[in-house]
Design a protein around this motif. Structure first.
Motif, PDB file in Angstrom:
ATOM      1  N   SER A 268     -34.340  30.589   6.137  1.00  0.00           N
ATOM      2  CA  SER A 268     -34.385  30.275   7.572  1.00  0.00           C
ATOM      3  C   SER A 268     -33.158  29.438   7.953  1.00  0.00           C
ATOM      4  O   SER A 268     -32.677  28.619   7.170  1.00  0.00           O
ATOM      5  N   ILE A 269     -32.683  29.658   9.176  1.00  0.00           N
ATOM      6  CA  ILE A 269     -31.551  28.881   9.681  1.00  0.00           C
ATOM      7  C   ILE A 269     -32.095  27.614  10.330  1.00  0.00           C
ATOM      8  O   ILE A 269     -32.827  27.674  11.317  1.00  0.00           O
ATOM      9  N   LEU A 270     -31.725  26.466   9.778  1.00  0.00           N
ATOM     10  CA  LEU A 270     -32.182  25.176  10.286  1.00  0.00           C
ATOM     11  C   LEU A 270     -30.990  24.270  10.556  1.00  0.00           C
ATOM     12  O   LEU A 270     -29.912  24.427   9.978  1.00  0.00           O
ATOM     13  N   THR A 271     -31.195  23.307  11.444  1.00  0.00           N
ATOM     14  CA  THR A 271     -30.175  22.306  11.712  1.00  0.00           C
ATOM     15  C   THR A 271     -30.408  21.114  10.787  1.00  0.00           C
ATOM     16  O   THR A 271     -31.489  20.530  10.780  1.00  0.00           O
ATOM     17  N   ARG A 272     -29.405  20.760   9.999  1.00  0.00           N
ATOM     18  CA  ARG A 272     -29.534  19.680   9.029  1.00  0.00           C
ATOM     19  C   ARG A 272     -28.354  18.718   9.144  1.00  0.00           C
ATOM     20  O   ARG A 272     -27.241  19.126   9.493  1.00  0.00           O
ATOM     21  N   PRO A 273     -28.566  17.432   8.819  1.00  0.00           N
ATOM     22  CA  PRO A 273     -27.458  16.473   8.786  1.00  0.00           C
ATOM     23  C   PRO A 273     -26.640  16.687   7.514  1.00  0.00           C
ATOM     24  O   PRO A 273     -27.095  16.396   6.409  1.00  0.00           O
ATOM     25  N   MET A 274     -25.445  17.198   7.671  1.00  0.00           N
ATOM     26  CA  MET A 274     -24.611  17.556   6.533  1.00  0.00           C
ATOM     27  C   MET A 274     -23.405  16.618   6.426  1.00  0.00           C
ATOM     28  O   MET A 274     -22.851  16.187   7.431  1.00  0.00           O
ATOM     29  N   MET A 275     -23.013  16.342   5.190  1.00  0.00           N
ATOM     30  CA  MET A 275     -21.838  15.505   4.929  1.00  0.00           C
ATOM     31  C   MET A 275     -20.912  16.238   3.953  1.00  0.00           C
ATOM     32  O   MET A 275     -21.368  16.794   2.962  1.00  0.00           O
ATOM     33  N   TYR A 276     -19.615  16.200   4.258  1.00  0.00           N
ATOM     34  CA  TYR A 276     -18.623  16.703   3.316  1.00  0.00           C
ATOM     35  C   TYR A 276     -18.319  15.620   2.274  1.00  0.00           C
ATOM     36  O   TYR A 276     -18.228  14.430   2.597  1.00  0.00           O
ATOM     37  N   LEU A 277     -18.154  16.038   1.029  1.00  0.00           N
ATOM     38  CA  LEU A 277     -17.703  15.163  -0.044  1.00  0.00           C
ATOM     39  C   LEU A 277     -16.382  15.703  -0.579  1.00  0.00           C
ATOM     40  O   LEU A 277     -16.207  16.912  -0.685  1.00  0.00           O
ATOM     41  N   ALA A 278     -15.471  14.795  -0.917  1.00  0.00           N
ATOM     42  CA  ALA A 278     -14.183  15.206  -1.483  1.00  0.00           C
ATOM     43  C   ALA A 278     -13.878  14.339  -2.687  1.00  0.00           C
ATOM     44  O   ALA A 278     -13.888  13.110  -2.590  1.00  0.00           O
ATOM     45  N   LEU A 279     -13.625  14.958  -3.806  1.00  0.00           N
ATOM     46  CA  LEU A 279     -13.238  14.235  -5.008  1.00  0.00           C
ATOM     47  C   LEU A 279     -11.769  14.533  -5.289  1.00  0.00           C
ATOM     48  O   LEU A 279     -11.387  15.666  -5.554  1.00  0.00           O
ATOM     49  N   THR A 280     -10.940  13.483  -5.207  1.00  0.00           N
ATOM     50  CA  THR A 280      -9.527  13.607  -5.549  1.00  0.00           C
ATOM     51  C   THR A 280      -9.324  13.001  -6.928  1.00  0.00           C
ATOM     52  O   THR A 280      -9.738  11.868  -7.182  1.00  0.00           O
ATOM     53  N   TYR A 281      -8.681  13.745  -7.817  1.00  0.00           N
ATOM     54  CA  TYR A 281      -8.628  13.333  -9.214  1.00  0.00           C
ATOM     55  C   TYR A 281      -7.288  13.727  -9.831  1.00  0.00           C
ATOM     56  O   TYR A 281      -6.527  14.532  -9.281  1.00  0.00           O
TER      57      TYR A 281
ATOM     58  N   ILE B   3       0.837  -1.203   0.000  1.00  0.00           N
ATOM     59  CA  ILE B   3       0.000   0.000   0.000  1.00  0.00           C
ATOM     60  C   ILE B   3       0.872   1.254   0.000  1.00  0.00           C
ATOM     61  O   ILE B   3       0.630   2.206  -0.747  1.00  0.00           O
ATOM     62  N   ALA B   4       1.919   1.255   0.824  1.00  0.00           N
ATOM     63  CA  ALA B   4       2.810   2.418   0.896  1.00  0.00           C
ATOM     64  C   ALA B   4       3.491   2.664  -0.441  1.00  0.00           C
ATOM     65  O   ALA B   4       3.596   3.813  -0.896  1.00  0.00           O
ATOM     66  N   ASN B   5       3.956   1.592  -1.078  1.00  0.00           N
ATOM     67  CA  ASN B   5       4.628   1.747  -2.363  1.00  0.00           C
ATOM     68  C   ASN B   5       3.679   2.268  -3.438  1.00  0.00           C
ATOM     69  O   ASN B   5       4.035   3.131  -4.251  1.00  0.00           O
ATOM     70  N   ARG B   6       2.447   1.738  -3.455  1.00  0.00           N
ATOM     71  CA  ARG B   6       1.487   2.172  -4.460  1.00  0.00           C
ATOM     72  C   ARG B   6       1.091   3.632  -4.253  1.00  0.00           C
ATOM     73  O   ARG B   6       0.909   4.382  -5.221  1.00  0.00           O
ATOM     74  N   LEU B   7       0.946   4.035  -2.995  1.00  0.00           N
ATOM     75  CA  LEU B   7       0.610   5.429  -2.716  1.00  0.00           C
ATOM     76  C   LEU B   7       1.733   6.361  -3.161  1.00  0.00           C
ATOM     77  O   LEU B   7       1.487   7.443  -3.719  1.00  0.00           O
ATOM     78  N   LYS B   8       2.975   5.945  -2.928  1.00  0.00           N
ATOM     79  CA  LYS B   8       4.099   6.774  -3.343  1.00  0.00           C
ATOM     80  C   LYS B   8       4.200   6.828  -4.866  1.00  0.00           C
ATOM     81  O   LYS B   8       4.464   7.897  -5.442  1.00  0.00           O
ATOM     82  N   ASP B   9       3.971   5.687  -5.520  1.00  0.00           N
ATOM     83  CA  ASP B   9       3.978   5.675  -6.987  1.00  0.00           C
ATOM     84  C   ASP B   9       2.898   6.599  -7.547  1.00  0.00           C
ATOM     85  O   ASP B   9       3.116   7.314  -8.530  1.00  0.00           O
ATOM     86  N   SER B  10       1.719   6.562  -6.910  1.00  0.00           N
ATOM     87  CA  SER B  10       0.625   7.421  -7.353  1.00  0.00           C
ATOM     88  C   SER B  10       0.986   8.891  -7.197  1.00  0.00           C
ATOM     89  O   SER B  10       0.720   9.716  -8.073  1.00  0.00           O
ATOM     90  N   GLN B  11       1.634   9.203  -6.080  1.00  0.00           N
ATOM     91  CA  GLN B  11       2.028  10.592  -5.838  1.00  0.00           C
ATOM     92  C   GLN B  11       3.054  11.063  -6.858  1.00  0.00           C
ATOM     93  O   GLN B  11       3.034  12.215  -7.303  1.00  0.00           O
ATOM     94  N   ASN B  12       3.948  10.168  -7.254  1.00  0.00           N
ATOM     95  CA  ASN B  12       4.991  10.540  -8.209  1.00  0.00           C
ATOM     96  C   ASN B  12       4.474  10.619  -9.644  1.00  0.00           C
ATOM     97  O   ASN B  12       5.050  11.311 -10.478  1.00  0.00           O
ATOM     98  N   THR B  13       3.384   9.886  -9.942  1.00  0.00           N
ATOM     99  CA  THR B  13       2.897   9.788 -11.316  1.00  0.00           C
ATOM    100  C   THR B  13       1.792  10.797 -11.610  1.00  0.00           C
ATOM    101  O   THR B  13       1.806  11.461 -12.643  1.00  0.00           O
ATOM    102  N   PHE B  14       0.819  10.904 -10.695  1.00  0.00           N
ATOM    103  CA  PHE B  14      -0.366  11.701 -10.969  1.00  0.00           C
ATOM    104  C   PHE B  14      -0.238  13.117 -10.409  1.00  0.00           C
ATOM    105  O   PHE B  14       0.463  13.354  -9.419  1.00  0.00           O
ATOM    106  N   ALA B  15      -0.928  14.037 -11.054  1.00  0.00           N
ATOM    107  CA  ALA B  15      -1.037  15.407 -10.541  1.00  0.00           C
ATOM    108  C   ALA B  15      -2.355  15.496  -9.787  1.00  0.00           C
ATOM    109  O   ALA B  15      -3.391  15.875 -10.336  1.00  0.00           O
ATOM    110  N   MET B  16      -2.327  15.096  -8.511  1.00  0.00           N
ATOM    111  CA  MET B  16      -3.555  14.937  -7.751  1.00  0.00           C
ATOM    112  C   MET B  16      -4.063  16.289  -7.231  1.00  0.00           C
ATOM    113  O   MET B  16      -3.290  17.124  -6.760  1.00  0.00           O
ATOM    114  N   LEU B  17      -5.374  16.469  -7.346  1.00  0.00           N
ATOM    115  CA  LEU B  17      -6.038  17.674  -6.861  1.00  0.00           C
ATOM    116  C   LEU B  17      -7.347  17.247  -6.204  1.00  0.00           C
ATOM    117  O   LEU B  17      -7.963  16.269  -6.623  1.00  0.00           O
ATOM    118  N   THR B  18      -7.758  17.941  -5.159  1.00  0.00           N
ATOM    119  CA  THR B  18      -8.975  17.582  -4.433  1.00  0.00           C
ATOM    120  C   THR B  18      -9.945  18.761  -4.439  1.00  0.00           C
ATOM    121  O   THR B  18      -9.555  19.903  -4.160  1.00  0.00           O
TER     122      THR B  18
END
Length: 404
Positions: free
Chosen positions: A360-373, A196-211
């Motif tokens: 109106s200000i209401l309390t809602r169940p909110m979720m963050y989404l992140a797309l890394t590409y 996993i560590a090697n693949r993550l490092k390879d990905s970092q070196n190969t791709f121009a990742m942005l989130t």
């Protein structure tokens, strides 16, 4: 007529050839059986336990631990050691015959390949007598000590240390403290974690990742799930989870923005007209990403059944290599660990937050989404439109029904 095995090709898979230049074909015998089979010595009593065939793409592994010790009795096909690979799978080394382990010829931590010897088994050996029979133990416990020894024990009362003295010893400021290095443990990195560590490092070196981030109001989706969860289980036999809803939303978004489902291959772009979604599953050995095939042709029930089946296999360490390869898009539910940011399409914690709804200000169940590409392939516009489609579908699931 003598038979001789052909030379083993790279990848560790034994093959057999037709009779040319002294090599002979062995009919009706699988390569796995021959490769994992051990052969007796000249006297017929000793047999060897060897590393079995580990898979098409696995050429070696680390001998992680022994399940038995020399002198132990083992049955035929009983595991005696485990091999850790750089995949999620763990391979058992089994005894080929019933007998007693005479000795190990490999050590924990060794790198081993298919066919390597691990242990010698004696079919006629006697196990070590290391245990006392239960009736003897009871008899020994019930037998009183000799009178002289009994009096000797009674004459000398046990030494009792006062709690005050003990407490003062523990809290004494002059007591030497261990250095940080003496309170640390150093262990070898597991092969899966290393891969996993090697693949993550390879990905970092190969791709121009942005989130890119967005947030989604989970009110309507959670209400839909609550309203129909009982009927869903009754009809389909599985629970209606949030993951299947996000898989359906991702399918819709990928169809709207096909560039997100594409990949760079050298100087070309490969557009994939199928959607195989990898779903990240946490296990005791690390994070694995089994693939749900052709999710664009599935309904909610099919997706839930697929997720449950793959998650069960992941927990049991029974995933095959094919089940973890070839995904076109990945969803990671970091919310189950309380994460607020992640990678690929990251689903995160649902948190009650104040938001403005129709003035109106209401309390809602909110979720963050992140797309890394990969920014070499996908522009910010496509990423924003992709997340916008996810948001629209999750906040109003009726869009999936009407395909709008």
């Amino acid at each position: 007529m003598a038979f001789r095995l052909a030379s083993r090709p790279t990848g560790g898979v034994p093959r057999f050839s037709q009779p040319t230049r002294g090599r002979y074909f062995l009919p009706n015998v699988s390569s796995y059986q021959l490769w994992s089979r051990s052969f007796a010595s000249k006297n017929g009593d000793l047999v060897e336990a060897v590393v079995p065939f580990m898979g098409e793409s696995i050429t070696d592994g680390t001998l992680a631990n022994f399940l038995k010790k020399p002198g132990d009795r083992v049955e035929a096909d009983e595991p005696i050691a485990q091999i850790e690979t750089d995949k999620v799978v763990t391979i058992d080394v089994a005894s080929p015959e019933a007998g007693v382990i005479e000795k190990f010829v490999a050590s924990e931590g060794d790198i081993v390949t298919p066919g390597a010897k691990v242990a010698i088994i004696s079919k006629s050996g006697a196990p070590n007598e290391t245990q006392v029979a239960p009736n003897e133990t009871i008899q020994k416990q019930s037998t009183p000590p000799p009178p002289a020894e009994k009096n000797k024990v009674e004459d000398k009362p046990p030494k009792v240390e006062s709690s005050i003295t003990h407490s003062s010893k523990l809290s004494s400021p002059s007591e030497p403290q261990l250095l940080p290095k003496e309170r640390e443990r150093q262990v070898p990195m597991p092969r899966l974690r290393k891969r996993i560590a090697n693949r993550l490092k390879d990905s970092q070196n190969t791709f121009a990742m942005l989130t890119t981030f967005n947030e989604v109001d989970m009110t309507n989706l959670m209400k839909l799930r609550s309203d129909y969860k009982d009927q869903f289980v009754e009809k389909h036999g599985v629970k209606l989870g949030l993951m299947s809803c996000f898989v359906k939303a991702a399918v819709s978004a990928l169809q709207n923005q096909p560039i997100v489902n594409a990949v760079i291959d050298g100087d070309d772009i490969i557009y994939r007209d199928y959607i195989d979604i990898s779903v990240a599953v946490g296990t005791s050995k690390g994070l694995v990403v089994p693939v749900i095939r052709e999710t664009d042709r599935m309904n909610f029930a099919d997706i839930e059944k697929g997720i449950n089946n793959l998650a069960k296999k992941a927990t049991e360490g029974a995933l095959s290599i094919d089940e973890m390869a070839g995904g076109t898009f990945t969803i990671s539910n970091g919310g189950v660990y309380g994460a607020l940011s992640s990678s690929i399409l990251g689903m995160h914690s649902i948190v009650q937050r104040p938001v403005v709804v129709n003035g109106s200000i209401l309390t809602r169940p909110m979720m963050y989404l992140a797309l890394t590409y990969d920014h070499r392939l996908i522009d910010g516009r496509e990423a924003l439109l992709f997340l916008r489609r996810i948001k629209d579908v999750v906040e109003d699931p009726r869009r999936l029904l009407l395909d709008i």
